[in-house]
Design a protein around this motif. Structure first.
Motif, PDB file in Angstrom:
ATOM      1  N   PHE A  77      -1.276 -15.502 -29.875  1.00 17.30           N
ATOM      2  CA  PHE A  77      -2.463 -15.164 -30.087  1.00 17.30           C
ATOM      3  C   PHE A  77      -2.595 -13.943 -31.017  1.00 17.30           C
ATOM      4  O   PHE A  77      -3.636 -13.793 -31.587  1.00 17.30           O
ATOM      5  N   GLY A  78      -1.643 -13.266 -31.063  1.00 15.36           N
ATOM      6  CA  GLY A  78      -1.457 -12.005 -31.737  1.00 15.36           C
ATOM      7  C   GLY A  78      -1.002 -12.131 -33.135  1.00 15.36           C
ATOM      8  O   GLY A  78      -1.296 -11.295 -34.260  1.00 15.36           O
ATOM      9  N   HIS A  79       0.151 -12.780 -33.120  1.00 21.90           N
ATOM     10  CA  HIS A  79       0.896 -12.963 -34.288  1.00 21.90           C
ATOM     11  C   HIS A  79       1.491 -14.312 -34.453  1.00 21.90           C
ATOM     12  O   HIS A  79       2.658 -14.954 -34.301  1.00 21.90           O
ATOM     13  N   PRO A  80       0.528 -15.170 -34.921  1.00 21.38           N
ATOM     14  CA  PRO A  80       1.083 -16.755 -34.837  1.00 21.38           C
ATOM     15  C   PRO A  80       1.888 -17.506 -35.871  1.00 21.38           C
ATOM     16  O   PRO A  80       2.704 -18.174 -35.380  1.00 21.38           O
ATOM     17  N   VAL A  81       2.079 -16.627 -36.985  1.00 23.71           N
ATOM     18  CA  VAL A  81       2.993 -17.247 -37.657  1.00 23.71           C
ATOM     19  C   VAL A  81       4.490 -16.781 -37.392  1.00 23.71           C
ATOM     20  O   VAL A  81       5.460 -17.404 -37.432  1.00 23.71           O
ATOM     21  N   TRP A  82       4.702 -15.337 -37.128  1.00 22.67           N
ATOM     22  CA  TRP A  82       5.681 -14.934 -36.812  1.00 22.67           C
ATOM     23  C   TRP A  82       6.251 -15.481 -35.297  1.00 22.67           C
ATOM     24  O   TRP A  82       7.276 -15.671 -35.137  1.00 22.67           O
ATOM     25  N   SER A  83       5.112 -15.772 -34.562  1.00 26.09           N
ATOM     26  CA  SER A  83       5.507 -16.644 -33.172  1.00 26.09           C
ATOM     27  C   SER A  83       6.051 -17.908 -33.565  1.00 26.09           C
ATOM     28  O   SER A  83       6.996 -18.118 -32.818  1.00 26.09           O
ATOM     29  N   LEU A  84       5.559 -18.452 -34.488  1.00 26.07           N
ATOM     30  CA  LEU A  84       6.113 -19.950 -34.528  1.00 26.07           C
ATOM     31  C   LEU A  84       7.336 -19.990 -35.141  1.00 26.07           C
ATOM     32  O   LEU A  84       8.422 -20.617 -34.662  1.00 26.07           O
ATOM     33  N   ARG A  85       7.758 -19.114 -35.950  1.00 25.23           N
ATOM     34  CA  ARG A  85       9.176 -18.615 -36.750  1.00 25.23           C
ATOM     35  C   ARG A  85      10.137 -18.231 -35.575  1.00 25.23           C
ATOM     36  O   ARG A  85      10.952 -18.962 -35.553  1.00 25.23           O
ATOM     37  N   ALA A  86       9.605 -17.296 -34.740  1.00 22.86           N
ATOM     38  CA  ALA A  86      10.525 -16.923 -33.549  1.00 22.86           C
ATOM     39  C   ALA A  86      10.766 -18.047 -32.570  1.00 22.86           C
ATOM     40  O   ALA A  86      11.951 -18.145 -31.986  1.00 22.86           O
ATOM     41  N   ASP A  87       9.818 -18.896 -32.448  1.00 20.87           N
ATOM     42  CA  ASP A  87       9.951 -20.054 -31.284  1.00 20.87           C
ATOM     43  C   ASP A  87      11.171 -20.865 -31.723  1.00 20.87           C
ATOM     44  O   ASP A  87      11.939 -21.384 -31.102  1.00 20.87           O
ATOM     45  N   PHE A  88      11.131 -21.292 -33.019  1.00 22.76           N
ATOM     46  CA  PHE A  88      12.116 -22.123 -33.498  1.00 22.76           C
ATOM     47  C   PHE A  88      13.538 -21.339 -33.781  1.00 22.76           C
ATOM     48  O   PHE A  88      14.403 -22.023 -33.600  1.00 22.76           O
ATOM     49  N   ARG A  89      13.338 -19.789 -33.771  1.00 23.02           N
ATOM     50  CA  ARG A  89      14.736 -19.366 -33.978  1.00 23.02           C
ATOM     51  C   ARG A  89      15.266 -19.390 -32.669  1.00 23.02           C
ATOM     52  O   ARG A  89      16.409 -19.673 -32.283  1.00 23.02           O
ATOM     53  N   MET A  90      14.323 -19.002 -31.573  1.00 20.01           N
ATOM     54  CA  MET A  90      15.039 -19.128 -30.067  1.00 20.01           C
ATOM     55  C   MET A  90      15.435 -20.413 -29.788  1.00 20.01           C
ATOM     56  O   MET A  90      16.394 -20.709 -28.986  1.00 20.01           O
ATOM     57  N   TYR A  91      14.492 -21.713 -29.891  1.00 20.70           N
ATOM     58  CA  TYR A  91      15.203 -22.868 -29.887  1.00 20.70           C
ATOM     59  C   TYR A  91      16.537 -22.922 -30.363  1.00 20.70           C
ATOM     60  O   TYR A  91      17.466 -23.490 -29.629  1.00 20.70           O
ATOM     61  N   ARG A  92      16.807 -22.792 -31.784  1.00 19.85           N
ATOM     62  CA  ARG A  92      18.130 -22.877 -32.326  1.00 19.85           C
ATOM     63  C   ARG A  92      19.159 -22.031 -31.592  1.00 19.85           C
ATOM     64  O   ARG A  92      20.241 -22.629 -31.349  1.00 19.85           O
ATOM     65  N   LEU A  93      18.882 -20.914 -31.181  1.00 18.16           N
ATOM     66  CA  LEU A  93      19.938 -19.860 -30.361  1.00 18.16           C
ATOM     67  C   LEU A  93      20.185 -20.662 -29.109  1.00 18.16           C
ATOM     68  O   LEU A  93      21.257 -20.885 -28.881  1.00 18.16           O
ATOM     69  N   ILE A  94      19.030 -21.266 -28.373  1.00 18.33           N
ATOM     70  CA  ILE A  94      19.311 -21.800 -27.070  1.00 18.33           C
ATOM     71  C   ILE A  94      20.330 -22.950 -27.316  1.00 18.33           C
ATOM     72  O   ILE A  94      21.191 -23.397 -26.609  1.00 18.33           O
ATOM     73  N   LEU A  95      19.970 -23.838 -28.205  1.00 24.33           N
ATOM     74  CA  LEU A  95      20.522 -25.429 -28.812  1.00 24.33           C
ATOM     75  C   LEU A  95      22.083 -25.078 -28.919  1.00 24.33           C
ATOM     76  O   LEU A  95      22.792 -25.719 -28.476  1.00 24.33           O
ATOM     77  N   PHE A  96      22.199 -24.012 -29.488  1.00 24.75           N
ATOM     78  CA  PHE A  96      23.789 -23.591 -29.972  1.00 24.75           C
ATOM     79  C   PHE A  96      24.375 -22.558 -28.953  1.00 24.75           C
ATOM     80  O   PHE A  96      25.540 -22.194 -29.437  1.00 24.75           O
ATOM     81  N   GLY A  97      23.866 -22.266 -27.953  1.00 24.66           N
ATOM     82  CA  GLY A  97      24.353 -21.358 -26.896  1.00 24.66           C
ATOM     83  C   GLY A  97      24.544 -20.011 -27.233  1.00 24.66           C
ATOM     84  O   GLY A  97      25.354 -19.300 -26.854  1.00 24.66           O
ATOM     85  N   GLN A  98      23.658 -19.750 -28.350  1.00 26.69           N
ATOM     86  CA  GLN A  98      23.859 -18.041 -28.902  1.00 26.69           C
ATOM     87  C   GLN A  98      22.860 -17.167 -28.487  1.00 26.69           C
ATOM     88  O   GLN A  98      22.854 -16.151 -28.713  1.00 26.69           O
ATOM     89  N   LEU A  99      21.844 -17.710 -27.461  1.00 31.73           N
ATOM     90  CA  LEU A  99      20.682 -16.864 -27.055  1.00 31.73           C
ATOM     91  C   LEU A  99      21.283 -15.730 -26.218  1.00 31.73           C
ATOM     92  O   LEU A  99      20.709 -14.559 -26.245  1.00 31.73           O
ATOM     93  N   LYS A 100      22.148 -16.047 -25.352  1.00 29.02           N
ATOM     94  CA  LYS A 100      22.528 -14.903 -24.233  1.00 29.02           C
ATOM     95  C   LYS A 100      23.268 -13.823 -25.238  1.00 29.02           C
ATOM     96  O   LYS A 100      22.916 -12.573 -24.899  1.00 29.02           O
ATOM     97  N   LYS A 101      24.004 -13.881 -26.364  1.00 30.53           N
ATOM     98  CA  LYS A 101      24.209 -12.847 -27.092  1.00 30.53           C
ATOM     99  C   LYS A 101      23.238 -12.118 -27.698  1.00 30.53           C
ATOM    100  O   LYS A 101      23.369 -10.781 -27.712  1.00 30.53           O
ATOM    101  N   GLU A 102      22.097 -12.790 -28.250  1.00 29.49           N
ATOM    102  CA  GLU A 102      21.036 -11.890 -28.903  1.00 29.49           C
ATOM    103  C   GLU A 102      20.337 -11.264 -27.858  1.00 29.49           C
ATOM    104  O   GLU A 102      20.051 -10.050 -27.976  1.00 29.49           O
ATOM    105  N   LEU A 103      20.355 -11.854 -26.474  1.00 26.04           N
ATOM    106  CA  LEU A 103      19.570 -11.113 -25.624  1.00 26.04           C
ATOM    107  C   LEU A 103      20.117  -9.724 -24.966  1.00 26.04           C
ATOM    108  O   LEU A 103      19.535  -8.677 -24.761  1.00 26.04           O
ATOM    109  N   ASN A 104      21.648 -10.049 -25.055  1.00 19.96           N
ATOM    110  CA  ASN A 104      22.458  -8.715 -24.604  1.00 19.96           C
ATOM    111  C   ASN A 104      22.274  -7.637 -25.764  1.00 19.96           C
ATOM    112  O   ASN A 104      22.616  -6.479 -25.490  1.00 19.96           O
ATOM    113  N   GLU A 105      22.021  -7.974 -27.031  1.00 15.23           N
ATOM    114  CA  GLU A 105      21.731  -7.098 -28.085  1.00 15.23           C
ATOM    115  C   GLU A 105      20.449  -6.377 -28.267  1.00 15.23           C
ATOM    116  O   GLU A 105      20.310  -5.608 -29.089  1.00 15.23           O
TER     117      GLU A 105
END
Length: 114
Positions: A77-105
């Motif tokens: 609602f506040g950042h539509p373009v960046w949110s869409l980009r971030a959603d696909f980034r989060m998707y990719r990180l989850i898909l390849f098992g890399q999100l935990k590392k990102e969250l820890n940082e």
């Protein structure tokens, strides 16, 4: 709370903090997966209606998770373009098992379930 960000990279940790629960991230993953399913279906069936259906399904899953599990307003609602980009980034990180590392940082100011 609306925040003013100077760049996408500054926005990214905030985006993750708005998806602090595993259940929210899981619902987003399912919703984004339907984007790809709809696109493939549209191509296979030569039916463009599935392309229009993709964001409806994806945002339906995502917004449901924000209201039911996260208890916040979607960053879209506040950042539509960046949110869409971030959603696909989060998707990719989850898909390849890399999100935990990102969250820890993440900086200390952002707290999430790992």
């Amino acid at each position: 709370m609306e925040r003013d960000f100077q760049s996408y990279e500054e926005f990214w940790p905030f985006y993750l903090s708005q998806h602090s629960k595993k259940s929210t991230r899981a619902w987003h993953f399912v919703g984004t997966s339907f984007v790809f399913i709809c696109l493939i279906t549209a191509i296979v069936l030569l039916n463009g209606w599935f392309i229009l259906l993709a964001p409806v399904i994806a945002y339906g899953f995502a917004w449901f998770s924000h209201y039911v599990f996260e208890g916040n307003k979607p960053a879209t609602f506040g950042h539509p373009v960046w949110s869409l980009r971030a959603d696909f980034r989060m998707y990719r990180l989850i898909l390849f098992g890399q999100l935990k590392k990102e969250l820890n940082e993440l900086p200390e100011e952002y707290s999430v379930e790992v």
